[in-house]
Motif scaffolding. Structure first.
Motif, PDB file in Angstrom:
ATOM      1  N   LYS A 302       0.970  -1.357   0.116  1.00 57.37           N
ATOM      2  CA  LYS A 302       0.004   0.139  -0.115  1.00 57.37           C
ATOM      3  C   LYS A 302       0.912   1.219   0.225  1.00 57.37           C
ATOM      4  O   LYS A 302       0.366   2.182  -0.666  1.00 57.37           O
ATOM      5  CB  LYS A 302      -1.066  -0.004   1.323  1.00 57.37           C
ATOM      6  N   HIS A 303       1.997   0.988   0.734  1.00 61.34           N
ATOM      7  CA  HIS A 303       2.920   2.375   0.837  1.00 61.34           C
ATOM      8  C   HIS A 303       3.548   2.662  -0.504  1.00 61.34           C
ATOM      9  O   HIS A 303       3.547   3.681  -0.952  1.00 61.34           O
ATOM     10  CB  HIS A 303       3.919   2.089   1.794  1.00 61.34           C
ATOM     11  N   CYS A 304       3.902   1.535  -1.286  1.00 58.99           N
ATOM     12  CA  CYS A 304       4.647   1.724  -2.717  1.00 58.99           C
ATOM     13  C   CYS A 304       3.639   2.154  -3.222  1.00 58.99           C
ATOM     14  O   CYS A 304       4.055   3.030  -4.352  1.00 58.99           O
ATOM     15  CB  CYS A 304       5.178   0.366  -2.958  1.00 58.99           C
ATOM     16  N   GLN A 305       2.243   1.655  -3.479  1.00 58.51           N
ATOM     17  CA  GLN A 305       1.317   2.145  -4.444  1.00 58.51           C
ATOM     18  C   GLN A 305       1.017   3.526  -4.190  1.00 58.51           C
ATOM     19  O   GLN A 305       0.706   4.275  -5.280  1.00 58.51           O
ATOM     20  CB  GLN A 305       0.093   1.171  -4.211  1.00 58.51           C
ATOM     21  N   LEU A 306       0.940   4.104  -2.942  1.00 53.37           N
ATOM     22  CA  LEU A 306       0.563   5.405  -2.697  1.00 53.37           C
ATOM     23  C   LEU A 306       1.976   6.237  -3.467  1.00 53.37           C
ATOM     24  O   LEU A 306       1.365   7.379  -3.884  1.00 53.37           O
ATOM     25  CB  LEU A 306       0.529   5.384  -1.059  1.00 53.37           C
ATOM     26  N   GLU A 315       8.538  13.452  -8.014  1.00 53.93           N
ATOM     27  CA  GLU A 315       9.403  12.616  -8.943  1.00 53.93           C
ATOM     28  C   GLU A 315      10.305  11.724  -8.142  1.00 53.93           C
ATOM     29  O   GLU A 315      10.758  10.387  -8.374  1.00 53.93           O
ATOM     30  CB  GLU A 315       9.951  13.173 -10.029  1.00 53.93           C
ATOM     31  N   THR A 316      11.087  12.384  -7.302  1.00 56.32           N
ATOM     32  CA  THR A 316      12.213  12.023  -6.462  1.00 56.32           C
ATOM     33  C   THR A 316      11.764  10.973  -5.717  1.00 56.32           C
ATOM     34  O   THR A 316      12.258   9.985  -5.722  1.00 56.32           O
ATOM     35  CB  THR A 316      12.937  13.054  -5.511  1.00 56.32           C
ATOM     36  N   PRO A 317      10.746  11.006  -4.862  1.00 50.24           N
ATOM     37  CA  PRO A 317      10.089   9.901  -4.171  1.00 50.24           C
ATOM     38  C   PRO A 317       9.937   8.548  -4.836  1.00 50.24           C
ATOM     39  O   PRO A 317      10.024   7.460  -4.300  1.00 50.24           O
ATOM     40  CB  PRO A 317       9.137  10.379  -3.281  1.00 50.24           C
ATOM     41  N   MET A 318       9.307   9.036  -5.955  1.00 51.88           N
ATOM     42  CA  MET A 318       8.932   7.883  -6.996  1.00 51.88           C
ATOM     43  C   MET A 318      10.183   7.108  -7.367  1.00 51.88           C
ATOM     44  O   MET A 318      10.032   5.976  -7.593  1.00 51.88           O
ATOM     45  CB  MET A 318       8.101   8.410  -8.351  1.00 51.88           C
ATOM     46  N   LEU A 319      11.210   7.746  -7.759  1.00 52.15           N
ATOM     47  CA  LEU A 319      12.451   7.072  -8.369  1.00 52.15           C
ATOM     48  C   LEU A 319      13.042   6.347  -6.941  1.00 52.15           C
ATOM     49  O   LEU A 319      13.578   5.291  -7.209  1.00 52.15           O
ATOM     50  CB  LEU A 319      13.413   8.129  -8.439  1.00 52.15           C
ATOM     51  N   HIS A 320      13.120   6.966  -5.876  1.00 50.13           N
ATOM     52  CA  HIS A 320      13.399   5.958  -4.648  1.00 50.13           C
ATOM     53  C   HIS A 320      12.620   4.780  -4.449  1.00 50.13           C
ATOM     54  O   HIS A 320      13.202   3.862  -4.051  1.00 50.13           O
ATOM     55  CB  HIS A 320      13.441   7.079  -3.363  1.00 50.13           C
ATOM     56  N   MET A 321      11.295   4.950  -4.593  1.00 44.85           N
ATOM     57  CA  MET A 321      10.572   3.893  -4.208  1.00 44.85           C
ATOM     58  C   MET A 321      10.702   2.655  -5.384  1.00 44.85           C
ATOM     59  O   MET A 321      10.979   1.317  -5.016  1.00 44.85           O
ATOM     60  CB  MET A 321       9.228   4.158  -4.366  1.00 44.85           C
ATOM     61  N   LEU A 322      11.229   3.101  -6.764  1.00 45.49           N
ATOM     62  CA  LEU A 322      11.589   2.215  -7.826  1.00 45.49           C
ATOM     63  C   LEU A 322      12.667   1.698  -7.396  1.00 45.49           C
ATOM     64  O   LEU A 322      12.693   0.390  -7.860  1.00 45.49           O
ATOM     65  CB  LEU A 322      11.291   3.016  -9.084  1.00 45.49           C
ATOM     66  N   GLY A 323      13.597   2.391  -6.789  1.00 45.61           N
ATOM     67  CA  GLY A 323      14.866   1.838  -6.534  1.00 45.61           C
ATOM     68  C   GLY A 323      14.863   0.609  -5.639  1.00 45.61           C
ATOM     69  O   GLY A 323      15.614  -0.403  -5.418  1.00 45.61           O
ATOM     70  N   CYS A 341       3.250  -3.810 -11.004  1.00 48.23           N
ATOM     71  CA  CYS A 341       3.791  -3.892 -12.309  1.00 48.23           C
ATOM     72  C   CYS A 341       2.793  -3.096 -13.382  1.00 48.23           C
ATOM     73  O   CYS A 341       3.361  -2.341 -14.263  1.00 48.23           O
ATOM     74  CB  CYS A 341       3.889  -5.439 -13.197  1.00 48.23           C
ATOM     75  N   GLU A 342       1.524  -2.810 -13.021  1.00 39.65           N
ATOM     76  CA  GLU A 342       0.635  -2.057 -13.843  1.00 39.65           C
ATOM     77  C   GLU A 342       0.906  -0.635 -13.598  1.00 39.65           C
ATOM     78  O   GLU A 342       1.172   0.233 -14.589  1.00 39.65           O
ATOM     79  CB  GLU A 342      -0.704  -2.359 -13.575  1.00 39.65           C
ATOM     80  N   ASP A 343       1.363  -0.161 -12.521  1.00 40.45           N
ATOM     81  CA  ASP A 343       1.791   1.143 -12.146  1.00 40.45           C
ATOM     82  C   ASP A 343       2.982   1.556 -12.797  1.00 40.45           C
ATOM     83  O   ASP A 343       3.123   2.742 -13.248  1.00 40.45           O
ATOM     84  CB  ASP A 343       1.655   1.365 -10.480  1.00 40.45           C
ATOM     85  N   ILE A 344       3.947   0.608 -12.487  1.00 41.69           N
ATOM     86  CA  ILE A 344       5.171   0.748 -13.175  1.00 41.69           C
ATOM     87  C   ILE A 344       5.283   0.661 -14.752  1.00 41.69           C
ATOM     88  O   ILE A 344       5.818   1.895 -15.317  1.00 41.69           O
ATOM     89  CB  ILE A 344       6.191  -0.388 -12.802  1.00 41.69           C
ATOM     90  N   LEU A 345       4.345   0.014 -15.293  1.00 39.65           N
ATOM     91  CA  LEU A 345       4.012   0.345 -17.057  1.00 39.65           C
ATOM     92  C   LEU A 345       3.335   1.702 -17.384  1.00 39.65           C
ATOM     93  O   LEU A 345       3.758   2.388 -18.429  1.00 39.65           O
ATOM     94  CB  LEU A 345       3.458  -0.935 -17.680  1.00 39.65           C
ATOM     95  N   LYS A 346       2.498   2.210 -16.428  1.00 39.86           N
ATOM     96  CA  LYS A 346       1.897   3.494 -16.507  1.00 39.86           C
ATOM     97  C   LYS A 346       2.980   4.436 -16.389  1.00 39.86           C
ATOM     98  O   LYS A 346       2.869   5.562 -17.164  1.00 39.86           O
ATOM     99  CB  LYS A 346       0.844   3.760 -15.540  1.00 39.86           C
ATOM    100  N   LEU A 347       4.026   4.489 -15.478  1.00 36.71           N
ATOM    101  CA  LEU A 347       4.872   5.366 -15.349  1.00 36.71           C
ATOM    102  C   LEU A 347       5.925   5.484 -16.591  1.00 36.71           C
ATOM    103  O   LEU A 347       6.600   6.593 -16.911  1.00 36.71           O
ATOM    104  CB  LEU A 347       5.870   5.240 -14.070  1.00 36.71           C
ATOM    105  N   LEU A 360      12.671   0.097 -16.004  1.00 41.64           N
ATOM    106  CA  LEU A 360      13.134  -0.915 -16.495  1.00 41.64           C
ATOM    107  C   LEU A 360      14.238  -1.765 -15.565  1.00 41.64           C
ATOM    108  O   LEU A 360      13.930  -3.085 -15.584  1.00 41.64           O
ATOM    109  CB  LEU A 360      13.743  -0.549 -17.828  1.00 41.64           C
ATOM    110  N   HIS A 361      14.822  -1.119 -14.611  1.00 41.80           N
ATOM    111  CA  HIS A 361      15.521  -1.650 -13.625  1.00 41.80           C
ATOM    112  C   HIS A 361      14.820  -2.281 -12.608  1.00 41.80           C
ATOM    113  O   HIS A 361      15.066  -3.395 -12.214  1.00 41.80           O
ATOM    114  CB  HIS A 361      16.581  -0.458 -12.873  1.00 41.80           C
ATOM    115  N   ALA A 362      13.642  -1.699 -12.313  1.00 39.54           N
ATOM    116  CA  ALA A 362      12.675  -2.311 -11.189  1.00 39.54           C
ATOM    117  C   ALA A 362      12.193  -3.801 -12.020  1.00 39.54           C
ATOM    118  O   ALA A 362      12.096  -4.791 -11.152  1.00 39.54           O
ATOM    119  CB  ALA A 362      11.560  -1.550 -10.903  1.00 39.54           C
ATOM    120  N   LEU A 363      11.945  -3.844 -13.172  1.00 43.02           N
ATOM    121  CA  LEU A 363      11.218  -4.778 -13.739  1.00 43.02           C
ATOM    122  C   LEU A 363      12.529  -5.968 -13.859  1.00 43.02           C
ATOM    123  O   LEU A 363      12.235  -7.145 -13.860  1.00 43.02           O
ATOM    124  CB  LEU A 363      10.743  -4.534 -15.071  1.00 43.02           C
ATOM    125  N   ASN A 364      13.584  -5.517 -14.219  1.00 39.88           N
ATOM    126  CA  ASN A 364      14.733  -6.374 -14.463  1.00 39.88           C
ATOM    127  C   ASN A 364      14.993  -7.047 -13.087  1.00 39.88           C
ATOM    128  O   ASN A 364      15.231  -8.254 -12.977  1.00 39.88           O
ATOM    129  CB  ASN A 364      16.048  -5.497 -15.106  1.00 39.88           C
TER     130      ASN A 364
END
Length: 744
Positions: A302-306, A315-323, A341-347, A360-364
C-alpha cells in the motif's frame, strides 16, 4: 642573450640511490619515527603497563571534565604576562614535562578504559578501531562502551550480547544528550544482530517503545548517524517477531515510520530503511507461521502504491521507491505484483527518460529475483513480456533500447525456468525484434541485440535440447516449429541490407549451430549454402567469423551432414584448376571431433586416392603439386576422425589394414597415421569395448613401428613420432593394461 645568463648552482642535497626511490624500508626514516611518537603511544603504554589506579567510571569521567573546565576558566582570568611566562617555562622544560604528563595520564585512566573495550564482545570489534580517532563522536562511543562494560562487570555479568542489549536499552531510555543517544544507538544496532530471537520477542514491548519514542523525537534531526542506527535496530527487532505481533496496530505504526524513511532525502538513511524493509520481505513468513509471504507485505504494498501513484512534482520519492522495488518486487503476493507492475508500466508512458530507465531496472530486478518467496507466476510473466512490446524504444534511443533488451532477456530467461513451452512460444517474436535492431546505426544497439540472442540460445535453448529427457520433446512438431521460426529470422539477416552487422549475425548463427545443430540440422543446411556463397565473394570482410560459424556447424552436425549439404567438389573436372570449396578442408581439420570414422573410410579416403591418382597422371608439375596438396589435406583429417569416434567398434576393422599399409608405403603420411593411432589409444584406454578392439590389432602395428624405428635412413621427426606411438601402444600402468597384453 643566452651567453649572458648565469645558472644558479643548486646543491644536490641528499639523493636516493638509483632504483631505491620507491623503497618501502628506507634508511632515513625520521618522519616515520616522528609519526610513531604521535599516535598509539597511550595504547602501547596501556598494554605494557597495567593500570595501577582506579578504573575509569562515569563519576571519575565527570570529575575529570569539571577539573578541565576549572583549569580553563582560571587560565582565562590570568594576566597575559603571567600566561606568557608560564608558556615560556613549559617550553624550556621541553619534552620532559610532556612525556611525564602523557605517562601519568595513560597510566591513570587510559589503560583502564581501553582494557574495558578490549574485553568487550567480538561484536564491538569495530569500536576498537575508533580508539585513536580524533572525532568527538567516536570518542563518545568508546566512553559509552567502557561505561557499559563496567556496569556489566560490576553486576557480575557474563559478557553476553543479552546483557549488553538490556544495558544499552536502559541507557537509551535514560539519556537526554544527543551525543550519548547517538553513541548508545550505534552500539545497540551492533549488538542486536547477535541477540537471540527469543530475547528480542520477550523484550519487544519495552525495546520497541524506547526505540520508537527516540526515533519520533529525533526524526527531524540532522544527525544521520543517529537515525540510521535507530532504523537498523528497529529492523532487527521487527524481524524476530511472530505473526500475532504484526497484527497489532502499534507494530504497524512503527513499521509505517520505517516505510516513511525509505524515500528520505538523506541517502544513507534511505538506504538503511530500504535494506531493512527488503530484508523483511525476502525473509518470508516467520518461523511459527505457515504463510508464504511476510505479514508486512500488504502494508508495504500500500505504501509503494501510494508513492507510485502520486501526481505532481513528486518525482524524487517515486524514483527512490522504484529503486527499492528493484530488490523486492518479486517478494509480494501475485495480485500485488500484478498491480505494482501495472503502475510501473503506466509510469513508463510519462516520457521521462530517467523514470523509464528506473522502471526498467525495477522490472529487471523482478525477473532476476531468485531469493525469498516468489509471487511472479508463469502466466503473469508471459503477460509482462507481451506488455513490454508496447514500450519498446526507437532505434535511435540507444541507451534506452539497450536497457529494454536487457529486461526482455531477463524476462525470457525467467519464463524458461518456470514454463519452457510458454517461453518457446514467445522467443520467435523477440528474435524478430532483435534482428530488426541490427539495422540500427549505433554499435551499442547492434552488439546488445546480438549478444542477447546468443545468451538466450545458450541459456534457454541449449540446456533444453541437451537434456536427455527432452530429446523426444525436441523432435516434436511444436518445438521444432518454434526453433525453426527463430532460425529463419536469424538466417534472414544474411541479406544485403544487414551487411553492416554481418559479423554479429555470423556469431549468432555459430551459437545456433552449436546448441541446436545436432537435433535440428534438417532446416539448417540451407544456410550452409549461403555461407559458402558469401565465402566465395572476393575480399569478404568477415572470413574469421564465417569460418567459426561453419566450424560450429561441423562440430554439432557432423561432417557427413555438412558435406552432403555443401560438397567439396574436388573430384569434378576442372580445367581452370579452381576449387572454390577447398577452404572447407582446413575448417574440417580444426573442428572434426566425436563423429563417424566410417564416413572418412567410405567417402573421404576414396576421394583422396582419386586426387593422388590425378596428380600422378598429370604432366603439369603445378597441377600435380595441387592435387598432392589436396589429398594430403584430406589425410590430415584422420586425427580428428580418430578423436573419440562414435563407431570405433564397427568401423576400425575397415581402416586397420589401410593404416598399416600407409605406415610402410607412404612416408609422407607416417606422422599423420601415428598421431591418429596415439589418439585412438589414449582416448579409449579406459573404455573396455574400445580397448579390446584396438588390442586385436596392436600386435600388427608394433612390428611395423619397430621396423620403421630401426631401419636407416631415419628422418628425425619420423623417429620421434614412431617412438611416441610405440610407447602409447605399450600403454601405461595408470590407465589400464597394455594393449599388447590385452591382445595376448
Amino acid at each position: 642573450m643566452s651567453k649572458g645568463r648565469i645558472r644558479a648552482k643548486s646543491s644536490k642535497g641528499k639523493r636516493w640511490k638509483k632504483g631505491h626511490s620507491g623503497s618501502s624500508n628506507p634508511e632515513t626514516n625520521k618522519h616515520r619515527l616522528a609519526a610513531k611518537g604521535k599516535f598509539g603511544n597511550h595504547l602501547a603504554h596501556a598494554h605494557a603497563q597495567p593500570s595501577e589506579g582506579p578504573p575509569l567510571t562515569s563519576e571519575a569521567l565527570a570529575a575529570h571534565h569539571r577539573r578541565q573546565e576549572e583549569r580553563g576558566a582560571t587560565a582565562m582570568d590570568r594576566d597575559g604576562d603571567v600566561v606568557f611566562e608560564q608558556e615560556q617555562e613549559e617550553e624550556e622544560d621541553g619534552e620532559t614535562i610532556r612525556s611525564e604528563r602523557r605517562d601519568s595520564a595513560s597510566t591513570a585512566g587510559t589503560a583502564s578504559a581501553y582494557s574495558l573495550i578490549d574485553s568487550a564482545l567480538p561484536v564491538f570489534g569495530n569500536v576498537r578501531r575508533l580508539w585513536n580517532s580524533p572525532l568527538e563522536s567516536h570518542r563518545e562511543i568508546c566512553a559509552v562502551l567502557a561505561a557499559i562494560s563496567e556496569v556489566v562487570k560490576e553486576k557480575d555479568g557474563k559478557d553476553t550480547e543479552t546483557e549488553y542489549f538490556c544495558a544499552l536499552v536502559s541507557g537509551l531510555e535514560s539519556s537526554t544528550e544527543i551525543k550519548s543517544i547517538t553513541a548508545i544507538s550505534y552500539l545497540l544496532s551492533l549488538v542486536m544482530l547477535k541477540v537471540p530471537q527469543e530475547i528480542l520477542q520477550t523484550a519487544y514491548n519495552t525495546a520497541c517503545k524506547v526505540l520508537f519514542s527516540v526515533l519520533t523525537k529525533f526524526q527531524t534531526s540532522d544527525s544521520t548517524a543517529l537515525l540510521k542506527s535507530l532504523v537498523s535496530s528497529l529492523t532487527a527487532l521487527l524481524s524476530a517477531q511472530s505473526v500475532s505481533v504484526w497484527a497489532d496496530g502499534y507494530t504497524q505504526r512503527v513499521f509505517q515510520m520505517l516505510l516513511n524513511f525509505t524515500v528520505h532525502s538523506k541517502p544513507k538513511l534511505r538506504k538503511a530503511a530500504q535494506v531493512g524493509v527488503v530484508s523483511l520481505l525476502i525473509e518470508g513468513d516467520p518461523r511459527d507461521s505457515k504463510l508464504k509471504f511476510h505479514p508486512s507485505a500488504r502494508q508495504t504494498f500500500k505504501h509503494c502504491q501510494l508513492i507510485l501513484r502520486q501526481k505532481g512534482s513528486a518525482e524524487t520519492p517515486m524514483l527512490h521507491m522504484l529503486g527499492m522495488l528493484k530488490d523486492c518486487l518479486a517478494n509480494f503476493p501475485t495480485d500485488m505484483v500484478k498491480s505494482l507492475c501495472e503502475d510501473i508500466l503506466k509510469l513508463m508512458t510519462l516520457g521521462n527518460s530517467l523514470v523509464r530507465t528506473t522502471c526498467l531496472h525495477a522490472l529487471n530486478g523482478l525477473f532476476g529475483s531468485v531469493v525469498g518467496p516468489q509471487g511472479l507466476t508463469p502466466e503473469l510473466n508471459g503477460k509482462l513480456v507481451s506488455a513490454l512490446y508496447d514500450h519498446q524504444p526507437g532505434l535511435m534511443d540507444a541507451q534506452m533500447l539497450q536497457a529494454w533488451l536487457t529486461v526482455m532477456q531477463s524476462a525470457h530467461t525467467k519464463l524458461m525456468s518456470v514454463d519452457e513451452g510458454l517461453c518457446l512460444a514467445h522467443l520467435p517474436h523477440f528474435f524478430n525484434t532483435c534482428v530488426l535492431c541490427l539495422l540500427a546505426d549505433k554499435d551499442l544497439v547492434t552488439k546488445t541485440a546480438s549478444k542477447t540472442m546468443e545468451s538466450l540460445l545458450r541459456v534457454c535453448i541449449g540446456p533444453y535440447l541437451a537434456s536427455s529427457s527432452r530429446c523426444k520433446e525436441a523432435g516434436s512438431s511444436d518445438v521444432q516449429s518454434h526453433i525453426q521460426k527463430m532460425f529463419r529470422v536469424v538466417e534472414s539477416a544474411l541479406k544485403y541490407k544487414y551487411q553492416s552487422s554481418w559479423a554479429l549475425v555470423l556469431k549468432v548463427l555459430a551459437a545456433f549451430y552449436e546448441v541446436a545443430g545436432r537435433q535440428c540440422h534438417k532446416f539448417m543446411t540451407k544456410s550452409l549454402v549461403s555461407l559458402c556463397e558469401l565465402r566465395s565473394v572476393p575480399s569478404f570482410p568477415h572470413m574469421m567469423e564465417l569460418d567459426a560459424a561453419f566450424g560450429a556447424a561441423v562440430r554439432s552436425m557432423g561432417p557427413r551432414v555438412v558435406l552432403t549439404a555443401v560438397p567439396l567438389l574436388l573430384d569434378e573436372e576442372n580445367e581452370k584448376m579452381d576449387f572454390p570449396r577447398s577452404w572447407i578442408l582446413p575448417v574440417l581439420k580444426d573442428h572434426v571431433r566425436e563423429t563417424e570414422l566410417a564416413y572418412f573410410v567410405d567417402s573421404l579416403l576414396p576421394l583422396a586416392a582419386k586426387l593422388r591418382a590425378k596428380g600422378q597422371q598429370s604432366k603439369n608439375a603445378l597441377e600435380a603439386k595441387l592435387y598432392d596438396t589436396l589429398q594430403n589435406q584430406i589425410w590430415a583429417l584422420l586425427p580428428g576422425f580418430c578423436t573419440d569416434p562414435t563407431d570405433l567398434k564397427t568401423a576400425f576393422h575397415s581402416i586397420a589394414r589401410l593404416l598399416g599399409t600407409a605406415l610402410t608405403g607412404r612416408p609422407d603420411l607416417r606422422n599423420t597415421v601415428c598421431l591418429a593411432l596415439r589418439l585412438l589409444v589414449e582416448r579409449n584406454r579406459a573404455i573396455v569395448e574400445s580397448r579390446e578392439v584396438l588390442s586385436r590389432y596392436s600386435k600388427n602395428y608394433l612390428p611395423i613401428l619397430f621396423n620403421l624405428y630401426t631401419t636407416p635412413p631415419q628422418d628425425p621427426a619420423t623417429t620421434t613420432t614412431t617412438t611416441t606411438t610405440v610407447a602409447t601402444q605399450q600403454g601405461s600402468n595408470d590407465r589400464g593394461p597394455p594393449l599388447t597384453a590385452a591382445a595376448a
